[in-house]
Design a protein around this motif. Structure first.
Motif, PDB file in Angstrom:
ATOM      1  N   ARG A 133      -5.894  10.839  28.154  1.00 42.00           N
ATOM      2  CA  ARG A 133      -5.691   9.429  28.492  1.00 42.00           C
ATOM      3  C   ARG A 133      -5.212   9.275  29.940  1.00 42.00           C
ATOM      4  O   ARG A 133      -5.624   8.364  30.648  1.00 42.00           O
ATOM      5  CB  ARG A 133      -4.725   8.764  27.512  1.00 42.00           C
ATOM      6  CG  ARG A 133      -5.321   8.580  26.120  1.00 42.00           C
ATOM      7  CD  ARG A 133      -4.501   7.679  25.224  1.00 42.00           C
ATOM      8  NE  ARG A 133      -3.100   8.028  25.078  1.00 42.00           N
ATOM      9  CZ  ARG A 133      -2.611   8.932  24.250  1.00 42.00           C
ATOM     10  NH1 ARG A 133      -3.429   9.647  23.464  1.00 42.00           N
ATOM     11  NH2 ARG A 133      -1.309   9.146  24.173  1.00 42.00           N
ATOM     12  N   GLU A 174      -1.597   2.452  29.098  1.00 35.01           N
ATOM     13  CA  GLU A 174      -0.412   2.781  28.295  1.00 35.01           C
ATOM     14  C   GLU A 174       0.693   3.277  29.229  1.00 35.01           C
ATOM     15  O   GLU A 174       0.442   4.069  30.132  1.00 35.01           O
ATOM     16  CB  GLU A 174      -0.805   3.886  27.308  1.00 35.01           C
ATOM     17  CG  GLU A 174       0.321   4.585  26.614  1.00 35.01           C
ATOM     18  CD  GLU A 174      -0.160   5.814  25.838  1.00 35.01           C
ATOM     19  OE1 GLU A 174       0.717   6.576  25.418  1.00 35.01           O
ATOM     20  OE2 GLU A 174      -1.371   6.012  25.657  1.00 35.01           O
ATOM     21  N   ALA A 218      -3.562   5.929  30.633  1.00 33.39           N
ATOM     22  CA  ALA A 218      -2.103   6.063  30.477  1.00 33.39           C
ATOM     23  C   ALA A 218      -1.492   6.403  31.824  1.00 33.39           C
ATOM     24  O   ALA A 218      -2.092   7.095  32.628  1.00 33.39           O
ATOM     25  CB  ALA A 218      -1.758   7.139  29.442  1.00 33.39           C
TER      26      ALA A 218
END
Length: 97
Positions: free
Chosen positions: A90, A23, A96
């Protein structure tokens, strides 16, 4: 730089390598928004970038520090504790960046 993972020389958590489909976090330049910022957790200084889980004014955010002289400091969006803790984990897992 050597970095012991435990004992008196322990500096913080190590971030996993970014996954292929990680992400993308919308990082913004850090601007002073609060008098005091509390750093709740941080990653080890032996690897760049360094990430800090921060809170201020009832909101939480992740700070990213890259470079050394001068350092570039950026922040994620300021959100609720629950949302930011999810982002923090994350980032640590490499999901991420």
């Amino acid at each position: 730089m050597t970095c012991p993972r435990s004992g008196p020389g322990y500096r913080g958590l190590h971030v996993a390598a970014a996954r292929i489909r990680a992400e993308l976090v919308a990082w913004e330049p850090a601007i002073p928004r609060a008098h005091r910022v509390r750093v709740r957790a941080h990653t080890c200084v032996c690897r760049s970038p360094i990430f800090e889980l921060c809170m201020a004014g009832g909101l939480w955010f992740v700070r990213r520090i890259t470079g050394e002289s001068p350092a570039v400091i950026e922040e994620s969006a300021w959100v609720s504790a629950r949302a930011c803790e999810g982002l923090w984990w994350r980032i640590l897992r490499g999901q991420a960046r």
